[in-house]
Scaffold this motif. Structure first.
Motif, mmCIF file in Angstrom:
data_model
loop_
_atom_site.group_PDB
_atom_site.id
_atom_site.type_symbol
_atom_site.label_atom_id
_atom_site.label_comp_id
_atom_site.label_asym_id
_atom_site.label_seq_id
_atom_site.Cartn_x
_atom_site.Cartn_y
_atom_site.Cartn_z
ATOM 1 N N GLN A 191 -9.211 -3.136 0.707
ATOM 2 C CA GLN A 191 -8.154 -2.431 0.879
ATOM 3 C C GLN A 191 -7.700 -1.790 -0.533
ATOM 4 O OE1 GLN A 191 -5.977 -5.217 3.300
ATOM 5 N NE2 GLN A 191 -4.637 -3.663 3.656
ATOM 6 N N SER A 248 4.282 1.373 -1.487
ATOM 7 C CA SER A 248 3.948 0.964 -2.795
ATOM 8 C C SER A 248 4.809 -0.046 -3.613
ATOM 9 C CB SER A 248 3.390 2.049 -3.790
ATOM 10 O OG SER A 248 2.325 2.678 -3.309
ATOM 11 N N ARG A 285 -0.186 7.693 3.023
ATOM 12 C CA ARG A 285 -0.523 6.895 1.722
ATOM 13 C C ARG A 285 0.096 7.706 0.809
ATOM 14 N NH1 ARG A 285 -4.169 5.896 5.171
ATOM 15 N NH2 ARG A 285 -5.281 3.835 5.117
ATOM 16 N N LEU A 339 -5.058 -1.190 -2.775
ATOM 17 C CA LEU A 339 -3.749 -1.621 -2.906
ATOM 18 C C LEU A 339 -3.469 -1.585 -4.388
ATOM 19 C CD1 LEU A 339 -3.691 -5.115 -0.655
ATOM 20 C CD2 LEU A 339 -2.345 -2.947 -0.398
ATOM 21 N N ALA A 387 0.772 -1.268 -0.101
ATOM 22 C CA ALA A 387 0.094 -0.020 0.130
ATOM 23 C C ALA A 387 0.813 1.091 -0.123
ATOM 24 C CB ALA A 387 -1.076 0.054 1.235
#
Length: 166
Positions: free
Chosen positions: A49, A20, A88, A51, A16
């Motif tokens: 989620q 990444s 993120r 991803l 994630a």
């Protein structure tokens, strides 16, 4: 081989944002087969989620991934959205743009549907015009064929008009 849930979640976090990491990178780093990692990612996506695959650039994420981010951030205030985005590797402006796109999606769909209806109507009008023209030409062709047949019958009955001149 079964892996502990904690290890699985730690690896999924690496997939994630902001890390990444790609599945081949993780497979090499963790010593787990890529197939297993792909299955874990598929299961995590099914649970909702985010991803991303193939791209570490948020603007290249799929519509579903962007929509999931919009859903997750919808109940948050500005400070919470900022913290979420920092975690993120996103910008709040990106999330806001995605939210606007989601909110306007139905407007775009309605405009596209209207354009399709108009195009279909124009095509139907064009088709009717072509059918009328074809019908007119068929009638003209039938009339010409009938005249030709009559001309041949007249020649057979009376002979050619050129014979009389001689």
């Amino acid at each position: 081989m079964r892996y502990p849930a904690e290890r699985k979640e730690a690896i999924l976090k690496k997939m994630a944002p902001p890390m990444s990491m790609t599945i081949p990178e993780l497979a090499e780093q963790e010593g787990i087969t890529a197939t297993t990692l792909y299955n874990w990612r598929k299961q995590a996506r099914a649970r909702g989620q985010v991803l991303p695959s193939r791209s570490t650039q948020p603007d290249q994420w799929t519509s579903q991934e962007k929509f999931q981010i919009v859903l997750e951030t919808a109940p948050m205030n500005e400070a919470e959205v900022s913290a979420y985005c920092r975690e993120r590797g996103l910008y709040p402006e990106q999330v806001e743009a995605w939210r606007d796109a989601c909110m306007n999606a139905n407007d775009d769909a309605a405009a596209q549907a209207k354009q399709l209806r108009q195009a279909r109507k124009a095509e139907q009008k064009r088709l009717r015009k072509l059918e009328r023209e074809l019908h007119r030409k068929d009638k003209a062709l039938a009339e010409t064929a009938a005249l030709l047949a009559l001309s041949k019958k007249a020649e057979a009955i009376w002979g050619t008009t050129n014979d009389e001149d001689d």
